[in-house]
Design a protein around this motif. Structure first.
Motif, PDB file in Angstrom:
ATOM      1  N   GLU A  54     -21.152   8.846  31.330  1.00 48.88           N
ATOM      2  CA  GLU A  54     -20.087   9.437  30.517  1.00 48.88           C
ATOM      3  C   GLU A  54     -19.657  10.804  31.046  1.00 48.88           C
ATOM      4  O   GLU A  54     -18.481  11.165  30.942  1.00 48.88           O
ATOM      5  CB  GLU A  54     -20.523   9.536  29.055  1.00 48.88           C
ATOM      6  CG  GLU A  54     -20.620   8.188  28.366  1.00 48.88           C
ATOM      7  CD  GLU A  54     -20.463   8.280  26.855  1.00 48.88           C
ATOM      8  OE1 GLU A  54     -19.660   9.115  26.387  1.00 48.88           O
ATOM      9  OE2 GLU A  54     -21.135   7.516  26.149  1.00 48.88           O
ATOM     10  N   THR A  55     -20.564  11.571  31.616  1.00 48.91           N
ATOM     11  CA  THR A  55     -20.161  12.869  32.171  1.00 48.91           C
ATOM     12  C   THR A  55     -19.296  12.702  33.417  1.00 48.91           C
ATOM     13  O   THR A  55     -18.580  13.635  33.796  1.00 48.91           O
ATOM     14  CB  THR A  55     -21.385  13.731  32.528  1.00 48.91           C
ATOM     15  OG1 THR A  55     -22.178  13.063  33.519  1.00 48.91           O
ATOM     16  CG2 THR A  55     -22.228  14.020  31.305  1.00 48.91           C
ATOM     17  N   LEU A  56     -19.330  11.520  34.027  1.00 47.71           N
ATOM     18  CA  LEU A  56     -18.551  11.272  35.233  1.00 47.71           C
ATOM     19  C   LEU A  56     -17.223  10.571  34.956  1.00 47.71           C
ATOM     20  O   LEU A  56     -16.474  10.289  35.892  1.00 47.71           O
ATOM     21  CB  LEU A  56     -19.376  10.449  36.223  1.00 47.71           C
ATOM     22  CG  LEU A  56     -20.617  11.155  36.783  1.00 47.71           C
ATOM     23  CD1 LEU A  56     -21.402  10.219  37.682  1.00 47.71           C
ATOM     24  CD2 LEU A  56     -20.237  12.425  37.536  1.00 47.71           C
ATOM     25  N   ILE A  57     -16.924  10.297  33.685  1.00 48.68           N
ATOM     26  CA  ILE A  57     -15.611   9.708  33.365  1.00 48.68           C
ATOM     27  C   ILE A  57     -14.797  10.689  32.517  1.00 48.68           C
ATOM     28  O   ILE A  57     -13.970  10.292  31.704  1.00 48.68           O
ATOM     29  CB  ILE A  57     -15.738   8.328  32.689  1.00 48.68           C
ATOM     30  CG1 ILE A  57     -16.505   8.400  31.374  1.00 48.68           C
ATOM     31  CG2 ILE A  57     -16.380   7.337  33.643  1.00 48.68           C
ATOM     32  CD1 ILE A  57     -16.425   7.093  30.562  1.00 48.68           C
ATOM     33  N   THR A  58     -15.020  11.972  32.754  1.00 59.25           N
ATOM     34  CA  THR A  58     -14.218  13.034  32.159  1.00 59.25           C
ATOM     35  C   THR A  58     -14.134  14.168  33.161  1.00 59.25           C
ATOM     36  O   THR A  58     -15.031  14.324  33.997  1.00 59.25           O
ATOM     37  CB  THR A  58     -14.843  13.542  30.846  1.00 59.25           C
ATOM     38  OG1 THR A  58     -14.119  14.699  30.405  1.00 59.25           O
ATOM     39  CG2 THR A  58     -16.294  13.935  31.038  1.00 59.25           C
ATOM     40  N   GLU A  59     -13.080  14.957  33.088  1.00 60.50           N
ATOM     41  CA  GLU A  59     -12.988  16.148  33.916  1.00 60.50           C
ATOM     42  C   GLU A  59     -13.645  17.353  33.256  1.00 60.50           C
ATOM     43  O   GLU A  59     -13.730  18.419  33.869  1.00 60.50           O
ATOM     44  CB  GLU A  59     -11.519  16.465  34.234  1.00 60.50           C
ATOM     45  CG  GLU A  59     -10.928  15.575  35.315  1.00 60.50           C
ATOM     46  CD  GLU A  59     -11.600  15.755  36.650  1.00 60.50           C
ATOM     47  OE1 GLU A  59     -11.532  16.863  37.219  1.00 60.50           O
ATOM     48  OE2 GLU A  59     -12.222  14.788  37.141  1.00 60.50           O
ATOM     49  N   SER A  60     -14.112  17.214  32.037  1.00 63.03           N
ATOM     50  CA  SER A  60     -14.829  18.306  31.391  1.00 63.03           C
ATOM     51  C   SER A  60     -16.206  18.461  32.016  1.00 63.03           C
ATOM     52  O   SER A  60     -16.869  17.470  32.345  1.00 63.03           O
ATOM     53  CB  SER A  60     -14.981  18.048  29.891  1.00 63.03           C
ATOM     54  OG  SER A  60     -15.751  19.071  29.294  1.00 63.03           O
TER      55      SER A  60
ATOM     56  N   THR B  11     -17.864   9.913  22.025  1.00 61.22           N
ATOM     57  CA  THR B  11     -18.229   9.270  23.280  1.00 61.22           C
ATOM     58  C   THR B  11     -17.022   9.292  24.201  1.00 61.22           C
ATOM     59  O   THR B  11     -15.874   9.152  23.737  1.00 61.22           O
ATOM     60  CB  THR B  11     -18.685   7.817  23.060  1.00 61.22           C
ATOM     61  OG1 THR B  11     -18.778   7.153  24.333  1.00 61.22           O
ATOM     62  CG2 THR B  11     -17.704   7.039  22.189  1.00 61.22           C
ATOM     63  N   GLN B  12     -17.250   9.455  25.495  1.00 61.79           N
ATOM     64  CA  GLN B  12     -16.138   9.444  26.451  1.00 61.79           C
ATOM     65  C   GLN B  12     -15.546   8.047  26.608  1.00 61.79           C
ATOM     66  O   GLN B  12     -14.458   7.905  27.182  1.00 61.79           O
ATOM     67  CB  GLN B  12     -16.601   9.984  27.810  1.00 61.79           C
ATOM     68  CG  GLN B  12     -16.969  11.458  27.814  1.00 61.79           C
ATOM     69  CD  GLN B  12     -15.783  12.369  27.533  1.00 61.79           C
ATOM     70  OE1 GLN B  12     -14.627  11.933  27.514  1.00 61.79           O
ATOM     71  NE2 GLN B  12     -16.072  13.641  27.295  1.00 61.79           N
ATOM     72  N   PHE B  13     -16.223   7.020  26.105  1.00 62.93           N
ATOM     73  CA  PHE B  13     -15.609   5.698  26.128  1.00 62.93           C
ATOM     74  C   PHE B  13     -14.402   5.625  25.187  1.00 62.93           C
ATOM     75  O   PHE B  13     -13.550   4.745  25.348  1.00 62.93           O
ATOM     76  CB  PHE B  13     -16.638   4.623  25.750  1.00 62.93           C
ATOM     77  CG  PHE B  13     -17.478   4.176  26.914  1.00 62.93           C
ATOM     78  CD1 PHE B  13     -16.995   3.243  27.814  1.00 62.93           C
ATOM     79  CD2 PHE B  13     -18.741   4.699  27.108  1.00 62.93           C
ATOM     80  CE1 PHE B  13     -17.757   2.818  28.894  1.00 62.93           C
ATOM     81  CE2 PHE B  13     -19.528   4.275  28.178  1.00 62.93           C
ATOM     82  CZ  PHE B  13     -19.037   3.338  29.082  1.00 62.93           C
TER      83      PHE B  13
END
Length: 377
Positions: A33-39, A48-50
């Motif tokens: 999840e940390t790798l599917i956001t630019e934050s 959740t980033q999903f």
């Protein structure tokens, strides 16, 4: 039945002209999840980033590639990912992307992802390197060089690194923004700035004089230069990443005959299109913005087609880490480009033959021309 345009788009061996390596290690839910956001901040406990355009696109388009139903739950998706293992996930998603060639920028956390050889092995496709200017400058500084020696040593090292590369990349947008003095700095300015930097012991180069020195040294190499533009992680100050701020610098670069490629550009894709129209040496893409806008990426891609000549637009995914980003970058780009072009064909504005020709230019041949590459076998 697919139209001719559909068939051509599906089969295009896209040149991903700005991309990074895929992750070669297992990723648990937090890591994924940390790798599917630019934050770069911790994910709040309430979310959740999903639950984002990218998260939904992964569940819709990547799940079937991994043998799951479309819209599989995040838990099922990550369990299947773990079951297959990183190497098999990479093999499936990179193959499904249909990307014919990768131009890999190696300067960002390169030890955490596949390198040039690793990407070639995982994808089975040709891979070439893009060298990050600031990374080379930082590596030279880390050798214990003196301030007086740094300019010469950097020029020599960058030239050596360019021998096997097809292009250069600058992240001046991250380190300072585009509101910099456009002219090359004098040697004495570079040495003085190097002295301050080395005395501080800082690892990151952020001094605008040194960043300008890096850029202009890059111009002297004669290779195409990529610049991160617009959207990125919180390290950027987005209002300073508008490519229109580069106008004076672009005018000064023009006589050198060096092509400048504005990467990503979101939300400034229309400004980039203007620059690509008025300056013969300026090109652009909407790479990073495509994945993160997901089902709305059609609109971003369509806006990129409004003003710029079609010979000045390229494809990139800017994928780093999960191979889902490599696959989705290609899938969403094909879909968005196809929907825009097909709409104009159906309205009688374009012929199907012209739409196919433009799609091939943007997806493949523009990059081959700019970077001096032969077609993919």
């Amino acid at each position: 039945m697919p139209t001719d345009l559909d068939a051509v788009l599906a089969a295009l061996p896209l040149v991903d002209h700005h991309v990074h390596g895929a992750s070669a290690v297992p990723l648990d839910r937090t890591a994924f999840e940390t790798l599917i956001t630019e934050s770069d901040r911790p994910i709040p406990a309430f979310m959740t980033q999903f639950d984002s355009q990218l998260g939904f696109a992964i569940r819709r388009w990547c799940a079937p590639v991994l043998g799951l139903p479309a819209h599989a739950s995040p838990g099922d998706y990550l369990a299947r990912r773990a079951e297959l293992g990183a190497a098999e996930v990479n093999r499936r998603l990179l193959a499904a992307s249909g990307i014919g060639r990768f131009l890999v920028e190696t300067g960002y956390r390169g030890d955490e992802v596949l390198d040039v050889a690793g990407m070639a092995a995982a994808s089975g496709r040709p891979v070439a390197e893009i060298v990050r200017i600031e990374r080379v400058l930082e590596e030279v500084a880390a050798t214990g060089v003196s301030a007086a020696e740094l300019p010469h040593r950097f020029r020599a090292e960058l030239a050596a690194r360019c021998a096997d590369a097809v292009g250069l990349k600058s992240i001046v947008a991250y380190r300072h923004g585009f509101a910099f003095t456009p002219e090359p700095p004098a040697e004495r300015e570079v040495v003085a700035a190097a002295g301050r930097w080395l005395a501080d012991g800082a690892a990151r180069v952020e001094d605008p004089v040194l960043l300008r020195f890096g850029l202009w040294t890059g111009v002297d190499q004669g290779l195409p230069i990529q610049l991160h533009t617009g959207y990125g992680d919180p390290d950027v100050e987005l209002h300073l990443c508008d490519p229109l701020l580069l106008t004076r610098w672009l005018k000064l670069v023009e006589p050198y005959g060096v092509d400048v490629l504005l990467l990503h550009c979101y939300p400034y894709q229309r400004n980039a299109g203007y620059l690509a129209q008025v300056f013969p040496h300026v090109y652009f893409d909407v790479g990073l913005g495509v994945n993160y806008t997901g089902s709305r990426s059609d609109a971003v891609i369509a806006e990129s087609l409004e003003l710029a000549p079609f010979s000045k637009i390229l494809f990139s995914s800017d994928a780093w880490g999960p191979a889902e980003l490599h696959h989705l970058g290609a899938h969403l780009f094909r879909r968005g480009l196809g929907r825009a072009l097909r709409g104009w064909v159906d309205a009688g504005e374009w012929t199907s033959a012209d739409a196919i020709r433009v799609a091939t230019m943007i997806g493949v041949t523009n990059a081959l021309r700019v970077y001096g590459l032969e077609p993919t076998p």
